[in-house]
Write a protein that holds these residues in place. Sequence first.
Motif, PDB file in Angstrom:
ATOM      1  N   ILE A   1       0.833  -1.204   0.000  1.00 40.82           N
ATOM      2  CA  ILE A   1       0.000   0.000   0.000  1.00 40.82           C
ATOM      3  C   ILE A   1       0.870   1.258   0.000  1.00 40.82           C
ATOM      4  O   ILE A   1       0.655   2.186  -0.796  1.00 40.82           O
ATOM      5  N   VAL A   2       1.861   1.288   0.883  1.00 39.69           N
ATOM      6  CA  VAL A   2       2.712   2.471   0.977  1.00 39.69           C
ATOM      7  C   VAL A   2       3.512   2.661  -0.301  1.00 39.69           C
ATOM      8  O   VAL A   2       3.680   3.795  -0.788  1.00 39.69           O
ATOM      9  N   GLU A   3       3.989   1.584  -0.905  1.00 39.85           N
ATOM     10  CA  GLU A   3       4.719   1.702  -2.166  1.00 39.85           C
ATOM     11  C   GLU A   3       3.818   2.254  -3.280  1.00 39.85           C
ATOM     12  O   GLU A   3       4.274   3.032  -4.136  1.00 39.85           O
ATOM     13  N   THR A   4       2.536   1.867  -3.286  1.00 39.51           N
ATOM     14  CA  THR A   4       1.593   2.402  -4.273  1.00 39.51           C
ATOM     15  C   THR A   4       1.462   3.913  -4.123  1.00 39.51           C
ATOM     16  O   THR A   4       1.468   4.660  -5.110  1.00 39.51           O
ATOM     17  N   LEU A   5       1.340   4.377  -2.888  1.00 40.23           N
ATOM     18  CA  LEU A   5       1.229   5.811  -2.628  1.00 40.23           C
ATOM     19  C   LEU A   5       2.520   6.539  -3.020  1.00 40.23           C
ATOM     20  O   LEU A   5       2.485   7.599  -3.657  1.00 40.23           O
ATOM     21  N   LYS A   6       3.651   5.974  -2.646  1.00 46.23           N
ATOM     22  CA  LYS A   6       4.939   6.599  -2.963  1.00 46.23           C
ATOM     23  C   LYS A   6       5.148   6.722  -4.469  1.00 46.23           C
ATOM     24  O   LYS A   6       5.648   7.738  -4.970  1.00 46.23           O
ATOM     25  N   ALA A   7       4.757   5.670  -5.194  1.00 44.45           N
ATOM     26  CA  ALA A   7       4.980   5.653  -6.638  1.00 44.45           C
ATOM     27  C   ALA A   7       4.179   6.732  -7.358  1.00 44.45           C
ATOM     28  O   ALA A   7       4.566   7.189  -8.439  1.00 44.45           O
ATOM     29  N   ALA A   8       3.058   7.156  -6.764  1.00 42.63           N
ATOM     30  CA  ALA A   8       2.188   8.153  -7.401  1.00 42.63           C
ATOM     31  C   ALA A   8       2.691   9.578  -7.198  1.00 42.63           C
ATOM     32  O   ALA A   8       2.160  10.509  -7.815  1.00 42.63           O
ATOM     33  N   LEU A   9       3.706   9.759  -6.362  1.00 45.24           N
ATOM     34  CA  LEU A   9       4.163  11.106  -6.023  1.00 45.24           C
ATOM     35  C   LEU A   9       5.478  11.420  -6.730  1.00 45.24           C
ATOM     36  O   LEU A   9       6.326  10.546  -6.908  1.00 45.24           O
ATOM     37  N   PRO A  10       5.675  12.671  -7.134  1.00 45.53           N
ATOM     38  CA  PRO A  10       6.868  13.036  -7.902  1.00 45.53           C
ATOM     39  C   PRO A  10       8.099  13.242  -7.026  1.00 45.53           C
ATOM     40  O   PRO A  10       8.018  13.287  -5.792  1.00 45.53           O
ATOM     41  N   SER A  11       9.239  13.378  -7.697  1.00 49.06           N
ATOM     42  CA  SER A  11      10.497  13.683  -7.019  1.00 49.06           C
ATOM     43  C   SER A  11      10.343  14.921  -6.140  1.00 49.06           C
ATOM     44  O   SER A  11       9.670  15.878  -6.525  1.00 49.06           O
ATOM     45  N   GLY A  12      10.954  14.879  -4.951  1.00 52.06           N
ATOM     46  CA  GLY A  12      10.835  15.983  -4.006  1.00 52.06           C
ATOM     47  C   GLY A  12       9.724  15.799  -3.005  1.00 52.06           C
ATOM     48  O   GLY A  12       9.632  16.554  -2.026  1.00 52.06           O
ATOM     49  N   SER A  13       8.855  14.795  -3.227  1.00 51.14           N
ATOM     50  CA  SER A  13       7.801  14.483  -2.261  1.00 51.14           C
ATOM     51  C   SER A  13       8.417  13.856  -1.015  1.00 51.14           C
ATOM     52  O   SER A  13       9.565  13.392  -1.029  1.00 51.14           O
ATOM     53  N   THR A  14       7.654  13.849   0.061  1.00 51.75           N
ATOM     54  CA  THR A  14       8.160  13.305   1.325  1.00 51.75           C
ATOM     55  C   THR A  14       7.150  12.360   1.954  1.00 51.75           C
ATOM     56  O   THR A  14       5.952  12.423   1.658  1.00 51.75           O
ATOM     57  N   LEU A  15       7.660  11.494   2.803  1.00 50.89           N
ATOM     58  CA  LEU A  15       6.833  10.599   3.609  1.00 50.89           C
ATOM     59  C   LEU A  15       7.188  10.801   5.071  1.00 50.89           C
ATOM     60  O   LEU A  15       8.334  10.570   5.473  1.00 50.89           O
ATOM     61  N   ALA A  16       6.227  11.265   5.858  1.00 50.11           N
ATOM     62  CA  ALA A  16       6.380  11.369   7.311  1.00 50.11           C
ATOM     63  C   ALA A  16       5.500  10.289   7.919  1.00 50.11           C
ATOM     64  O   ALA A  16       4.299  10.232   7.636  1.00 50.11           O
ATOM     65  N   MET A  17       6.099   9.452   8.762  1.00 51.21           N
ATOM     66  CA  MET A  17       5.380   8.259   9.203  1.00 51.21           C
ATOM     67  C   MET A  17       5.763   7.903  10.634  1.00 51.21           C
ATOM     68  O   MET A  17       6.923   8.047  11.032  1.00 51.21           O
ATOM     69  N   SER A  18       4.779   7.441  11.389  1.00 51.58           N
ATOM     70  CA  SER A  18       5.051   6.853  12.700  1.00 51.58           C
ATOM     71  C   SER A  18       4.288   5.540  12.792  1.00 51.58           C
ATOM     72  O   SER A  18       3.292   5.325  12.094  1.00 51.58           O
ATOM     73  N   HIS A  19       4.771   4.647  13.664  1.00 50.39           N
ATOM     74  CA  HIS A  19       4.234   3.282  13.693  1.00 50.39           C
ATOM     75  C   HIS A  19       4.555   2.661  15.045  1.00 50.39           C
ATOM     76  O   HIS A  19       5.705   2.673  15.488  1.00 50.39           O
ATOM     77  N   ALA A  20       3.556   2.093  15.679  1.00 50.16           N
ATOM     78  CA  ALA A  20       3.763   1.444  16.974  1.00 50.16           C
ATOM     79  C   ALA A  20       4.598   0.178  16.823  1.00 50.16           C
ATOM     80  O   ALA A  20       4.574  -0.485  15.786  1.00 50.16           O
ATOM     81  N   THR A  21       5.338  -0.134  17.872  1.00 51.53           N
ATOM     82  CA  THR A  21       6.221  -1.296  17.857  1.00 51.53           C
ATOM     83  C   THR A  21       6.133  -2.062  19.172  1.00 51.53           C
ATOM     84  O   THR A  21       5.854  -1.484  20.230  1.00 51.53           O
ATOM     85  N   ALA A  22       6.387  -3.359  19.085  1.00 47.45           N
ATOM     86  CA  ALA A  22       6.462  -4.202  20.276  1.00 47.45           C
ATOM     87  C   ALA A  22       7.909  -4.506  20.634  1.00 47.45           C
ATOM     88  O   ALA A  22       8.174  -5.370  21.479  1.00 47.45           O
ATOM     89  N   ASP A  23       8.852  -3.807  20.020  1.00 46.99           N
ATOM     90  CA  ASP A  23      10.273  -4.095  20.227  1.00 46.99           C
ATOM     91  C   ASP A  23      10.701  -3.959  21.685  1.00 46.99           C
ATOM     92  O   ASP A  23      11.633  -4.629  22.126  1.00 46.99           O
TER      93      ASP A  23
END
Length: 272
Positions: free
Chosen positions: A176-198
């Motif tokens: 899913i995330v790769e699909t979104l990334k592929a639709a955006l042009p050079s210079g776009s950004t991804l800001a992301m947070s994600h819970a972990t059990a580490d």
Amino acid sequence: MSEHGSVVDLQLDRAHSSRIYDYFLGGKTNFLADRMAAGEVLSAFPAALVAARINREFMHRATRVLAESGLRQFLDIGTGIPTPPNLHEVAQGVAADARVVYTDNDPIVLAHAAALLLSTPEGRTAYVQADVTDPAGILKAPQLLDTLDLNRPVALSLNALMHFVPDDDRDHAHTIVETLKAALPSGSTLAMSHATADFDPGAMGKIIKIYGAAGTRLQFRSRAAFLRFFDGWELLEPGVTLSHQWRPDRPEDATHVTDAEAACYAGVARKP
């Protein structure tokens, strides 16, 4: 009522992730089922309030940094119930002409979307009722296409969202995330947070069961699995950190909670 005038079942008798998160953030758009589930989460993981709030603060800082660096278009998927300052208020506080599209799959967020549409005169905001598991639907939504130019850089925000997308043995979330990334042009950004059990697998395992009992599936991911979401893009300094350690406003903000209390990775990357 929905935007089309039909009656929407808000399922107030069942706990919902966005309303539980609203409770943790000190909001008022939550109901008995949500508060009961939140109480169970707090019993298993007393730092849940802290984790939610420092995660929200990461979104504020990342948005501000990206707006200051020149980004003027923002796509926030999994918006959640409005809690000021919302993303557009942060972005337009830096650049009044910033354009923001919000999306969420919870009908109660749609019911409160008016708070997300109070744009500056120079900028624009829009709301799309949609689910991240249909990224093509989001990208083709008329509200998005009327607001954002996908030929110009877009700041994509996936804040505390993808742990609600289990892989089911098919790498679903990363696809899913790769699909979104592929639709955006050079210079776009991804800001992301994600819970972990580490850092506290016992407590996080209990949380998975609590949400599961309310009908919401969770999959917490390791640092390595989180890092994969940024594949092919260039991580901004300081790379992947815990949410409170990503460019804190004050040095002491990076040390006021433990890794186990934060329980959430964060990062920002730019498309080459």
